[in-house]
Design a protein around this motif. Structure first.
Motif, PDB file in Angstrom:
ATOM      1  N   SER A 246       0.812  -1.221   0.000  1.00  0.00           N
ATOM      2  CA  SER A 246       0.000   0.000   0.000  1.00  0.00           C
ATOM      3  C   SER A 246       0.846   1.272   0.000  1.00  0.00           C
ATOM      4  CB  SER A 246      -0.952   0.005   1.203  1.00  0.00           C
ATOM      5  OG  SER A 246      -0.237   0.255   2.409  1.00  0.00           O
ATOM      6  N   THR A 247       2.147   1.144   0.251  1.00  0.00           N
ATOM      7  CA  THR A 247       3.012   2.329   0.323  1.00  0.00           C
ATOM      8  C   THR A 247       3.817   2.583  -0.941  1.00  0.00           C
ATOM      9  OG1 THR A 247       4.917   1.131   1.250  1.00  0.00           O
ATOM     10  CG2 THR A 247       3.290   1.999   2.819  1.00  0.00           C
ATOM     11  N   VAL A 248       3.756   1.698  -1.940  1.00  0.00           N
ATOM     12  CA  VAL A 248       4.625   1.830  -3.118  1.00  0.00           C
ATOM     13  C   VAL A 248       4.477   3.198  -3.781  1.00  0.00           C
ATOM     14  CG1 VAL A 248       5.137   0.961  -5.434  1.00  0.00           C
ATOM     15  CG2 VAL A 248       4.822  -0.637  -3.557  1.00  0.00           C
ATOM     16  N   ASP A 249       3.251   3.631  -4.060  1.00  0.00           N
ATOM     17  CA  ASP A 249       3.064   4.923  -4.727  1.00  0.00           C
ATOM     18  C   ASP A 249       3.591   6.072  -3.867  1.00  0.00           C
ATOM     19  OD1 ASP A 249       1.925   3.722  -6.954  1.00  0.00           O
ATOM     20  OD2 ASP A 249      -0.138   4.055  -6.284  1.00  0.00           O
ATOM     21  N   ALA A 250       3.311   6.040  -2.578  1.00  0.00           N
ATOM     22  CA  ALA A 250       3.778   7.111  -1.693  1.00  0.00           C
ATOM     23  C   ALA A 250       5.297   7.135  -1.603  1.00  0.00           C
ATOM     24  CB  ALA A 250       3.164   6.939  -0.298  1.00  0.00           C
ATOM     25  N   VAL A 251       5.926   5.963  -1.535  1.00  0.00           N
ATOM     26  CA  VAL A 251       7.393   5.884  -1.472  1.00  0.00           C
ATOM     27  C   VAL A 251       7.999   6.431  -2.761  1.00  0.00           C
ATOM     28  CG1 VAL A 251       9.332   4.252  -1.508  1.00  0.00           C
ATOM     29  CG2 VAL A 251       7.544   4.033   0.229  1.00  0.00           C
ATOM     30  N   GLU A 252       7.466   6.002  -3.904  1.00  0.00           N
ATOM     31  CA  GLU A 252       8.006   6.476  -5.181  1.00  0.00           C
ATOM     32  C   GLU A 252       7.767   7.967  -5.364  1.00  0.00           C
ATOM     33  OE1 GLU A 252       6.306   3.701  -7.990  1.00  0.00           O
ATOM     34  OE2 GLU A 252       7.848   2.192  -7.533  1.00  0.00           O
TER      35      GLU A 252
END
Length: 134
Positions: free
Chosen positions: A120-126
């Motif tokens: 769930s964090t991939v977009d926020a991390v990128e």
């Protein structure tokens, strides 16, 4: 000797508290986090560019079990694929090799929650990484 202050935090709670995106010494965006606390374990840091693939490997493990393989110099995802183990209900894996590399350790019963939270964090991390890179 036994620590009198037991750590009752779930791996997902520790992940929520520790996940951050920053730049490494060379100016490359990295994501760092821990899923447990204590001696014999360590935080995980890996390039943001390898983060989504890293999570895909963990998802494969959830679906197919933990493979047995030898360790060599690899990407974070490849390192997880080759170092992941389940010992008495505790899943451990590393994102890098070499001296001082510590494994993440997650109870097998909490692995799906941790992997789901990471996914769930991939977009926020990128997205956070793009704000750091000039």
């Amino acid at each position: 000797m036994q620590n009198i202050f037991a750590n009752n935090e779930s791996p997902a709670a520790i992940l929520r508290q520790t996940m951050a995106v920053s730049l490494d010494a060379d100016g490359n965006p990295i994501v760092s986090f821990s899923v447990n606390r204590g001696k014999g374990s360590g935080g995980q840091s890996l390039p943001v560019s390898e983060f989504a693939e890293y999570i895909e490997v963990l998802e494969e493990v959830l679906e197919n079990g933990i493979p047995e393989a030898a360790e060599v110099d690899m990407t974070a995802a490849e390192m997880v694929r080759h170092t992941i183990r389940n010992d008495d209900g505790m899943v451990s894996f590393r994102v890098r090799g070499g001296k001082g590399a510590k494994p993440a350790k997650v109870p097998a019963s909490d692995l799906a929650e941790v992997v789901g939270l990471l996914r769930s964090t991939v977009d926020a991390v990128e997205s956070a990484a793009t704000t750091l890179v000039k």
